[in-house]
Write a protein that holds these residues in place. Sequence first.
Motif, PDB file in Angstrom:
ATOM      1  N   PHE A 161      50.859  19.370  46.579  1.00  0.00           N
ATOM      2  CA  PHE A 161      49.450  19.768  46.616  1.00  0.00           C
ATOM      3  C   PHE A 161      48.600  18.563  47.060  1.00  0.00           C
ATOM      4  CE2 PHE A 161      51.512  22.534  43.491  1.00  0.00           C
ATOM      5  CZ  PHE A 161      51.146  23.775  43.965  1.00  0.00           C
ATOM      6  N   GLY A 162      48.486  17.567  46.185  1.00  0.00           N
ATOM      7  CA  GLY A 162      47.650  16.422  46.508  1.00  0.00           C
ATOM      8  C   GLY A 162      46.291  16.512  45.858  1.00  0.00           C
ATOM      9  N   SER A 169      41.723  19.918  43.778  1.00  0.00           N
ATOM     10  CA  SER A 169      41.078  20.766  44.795  1.00  0.00           C
ATOM     11  C   SER A 169      42.136  21.421  45.665  1.00  0.00           C
ATOM     12  CB  SER A 169      40.166  19.920  45.690  1.00  0.00           C
ATOM     13  OG  SER A 169      39.074  19.428  44.971  1.00  0.00           O
ATOM     14  N   ALA A 170      43.155  20.656  45.999  1.00  0.00           N
ATOM     15  CA  ALA A 170      44.223  21.187  46.853  1.00  0.00           C
ATOM     16  C   ALA A 170      44.980  22.310  46.147  1.00  0.00           C
ATOM     17  CB  ALA A 170      45.173  20.072  47.265  1.00  0.00           C
ATOM     18  N   ALA A 201      43.635  24.473  44.048  1.00  0.00           N
ATOM     19  CA  ALA A 201      42.764  25.656  44.178  1.00  0.00           C
ATOM     20  C   ALA A 201      42.827  26.225  45.593  1.00  0.00           C
ATOM     21  CB  ALA A 201      41.322  25.284  43.817  1.00  0.00           C
ATOM     22  N   LEU A 202      42.807  25.358  46.579  1.00  0.00           N
ATOM     23  CA  LEU A 202      42.840  25.820  47.972  1.00  0.00           C
ATOM     24  C   LEU A 202      44.198  26.417  48.324  1.00  0.00           C
ATOM     25  CD1 LEU A 202      40.841  22.829  49.447  1.00  0.00           C
ATOM     26  CD2 LEU A 202      40.064  25.207  49.405  1.00  0.00           C
ATOM     27  N   THR A 203      45.258  25.908  47.693  1.00  0.00           N
ATOM     28  CA  THR A 203      46.590  26.474  47.943  1.00  0.00           C
ATOM     29  C   THR A 203      46.702  27.874  47.348  1.00  0.00           C
ATOM     30  OG1 THR A 203      47.519  24.245  47.998  1.00  0.00           O
ATOM     31  CG2 THR A 203      49.078  26.054  47.718  1.00  0.00           C
ATOM     32  N   ARG A 204      45.941  28.146  46.282  1.00  0.00           N
ATOM     33  CA  ARG A 204      45.873  29.527  45.761  1.00  0.00           C
ATOM     34  C   ARG A 204      45.323  30.461  46.850  1.00  0.00           C
ATOM     35  NH1 ARG A 204      48.455  29.901  40.764  1.00  0.00           N
ATOM     36  NH2 ARG A 204      47.859  28.177  39.416  1.00  0.00           N
ATOM     37  N   GLY A 205      44.437  29.941  47.659  1.00  0.00           N
ATOM     38  CA  GLY A 205      43.931  30.720  48.779  1.00  0.00           C
ATOM     39  C   GLY A 205      45.013  31.005  49.811  1.00  0.00           C
ATOM     40  N   VAL A 206      45.868  30.027  50.048  1.00  0.00           N
ATOM     41  CA  VAL A 206      46.995  30.229  50.970  1.00  0.00           C
ATOM     42  C   VAL A 206      47.964  31.256  50.378  1.00  0.00           C
ATOM     43  CG1 VAL A 206      48.908  29.108  52.178  1.00  0.00           C
ATOM     44  CG2 VAL A 206      46.728  27.908  51.895  1.00  0.00           C
TER      45      VAL A 206
END
Lengths: 226, 226
Positions: free
Chosen positions: B86-87, B90-91, B93-98
């Motif tokens: 992830f990193g 925030s990443a 949360a954004l990966t949940r979008g992916v």
Amino acid sequence: MTAHLYDLVLADGRRLSPYCWAAKLALAHKGVTLETTPTRFVDISTVAGGGFKTVPVTEIDGATIGDSFALALHLEKTRPDAPALFGGESAVALTRGVAAQGAYLLGKMSRPMVLAIHDALDAETQGYFRASREKMFRHTLEEVAANPDASVAAAKDAMTPLRILLRGQPFLGGDAPLFADFLIAGLFQWARVVGAVDYLAGEERIGPWFGRLEERYGETLAATRG
Amino acid sequence: MTAHLYDLVLADGRRLSPYCWAAKLALAHKGVTLETTPTRFVDISTVAGGGFKTVPVTEIDGATIGDSFALALHLEKTRPDAPALFGGESAVALTRGVAAQGAYLLGKMSRPMVLAIHDALDAETQGYFRASREKMFRHTLEEVAANPDASVAAAKDAMTPLRILLRGQPFLGGDAPLFADFLIAGLFQWARVVGAVDYLAGEERIGPWFGRLEERYGETLAATRG
């Protein structure tokens, strides 16, 4: 300091561009005050000394930045103590994915809106808009706008990932909004300003999400005429 | 230590599940060695002591983790010195979008594949698969599989954001792959294992991206029968 943004307008001064809305939300998020200059499509190439083909064009910190994503990166770098727009390098890369998703959604959402946008432009700008959009869509505006029910349904279908995501978290950025939220919110605000299609109607996840952004950035989103 | 993953299989032992593939790529990325147990849909509820409804189920570090995203979070927390999945928060949360984007793509990609998957299952599992998928799609498998050309076209259209993104960066994660890449790569690997539709054919951005993942995780992706 106050930033200055050249803000795309319809003939009556309504602020149109989804990317300008994303930029204005990012500036508000970082606490930067803003002045805007209403700018028509056909005048973009003349603003800020020339050389820009798209909006937003933003003058900030002595620089001129011709892209909303680049502006967000600039804000993140120069305002590290304000709330984050990304939250690390990985998040920047992943937000590029949200931008790609936004570009796809923009294409879908715009089909049933193109004639309404065209009709709300002044005569000179209408010529530019028709030529550029017909080249982009490879069809006349009238053909693109045909079958609005099917186009709206296709756009609504393309919003499915957003609905799935918002089941589990209040913002695309998690517990707080990030630039990813603003990229997508800009699209809904653009549609709202044009008014041809109410994309938030009946949206049980997306509607409340947009409402949460309005709670935070109400003043920015209310300034539909600058 | 070696992790143990219950891996969904077709009747001939081919490894099916896109989420199992995402999990196996995440484990490889973190350098965790892996053993797998071939598991049929109808046996999921009996593995690892019971209580799981979906795969992957992974035994690792004395825990049993019943979800690929949860596994990736566990790996990130317990293996901070290995390459990131992830990193940052925030990443995540954004990966949940992916992941939401992946769930949407899964639905689109699966339509022209459902009958081929059904036909490659043993008789007992076919009954489960038909009942659960017909409930999910609210149509018979034959109805879902009708008009495969239109279904493939719709799935290809839904891949547009991925194509746009990969114009500008080699991986969803930027210069290096992240769990976001594995969530989407799992779908293409799943389709490849089933073989009914060649979704990578003619894909000038997505094909090379998958090739870059094969360069890094070739052994993992080659183990289509475990």
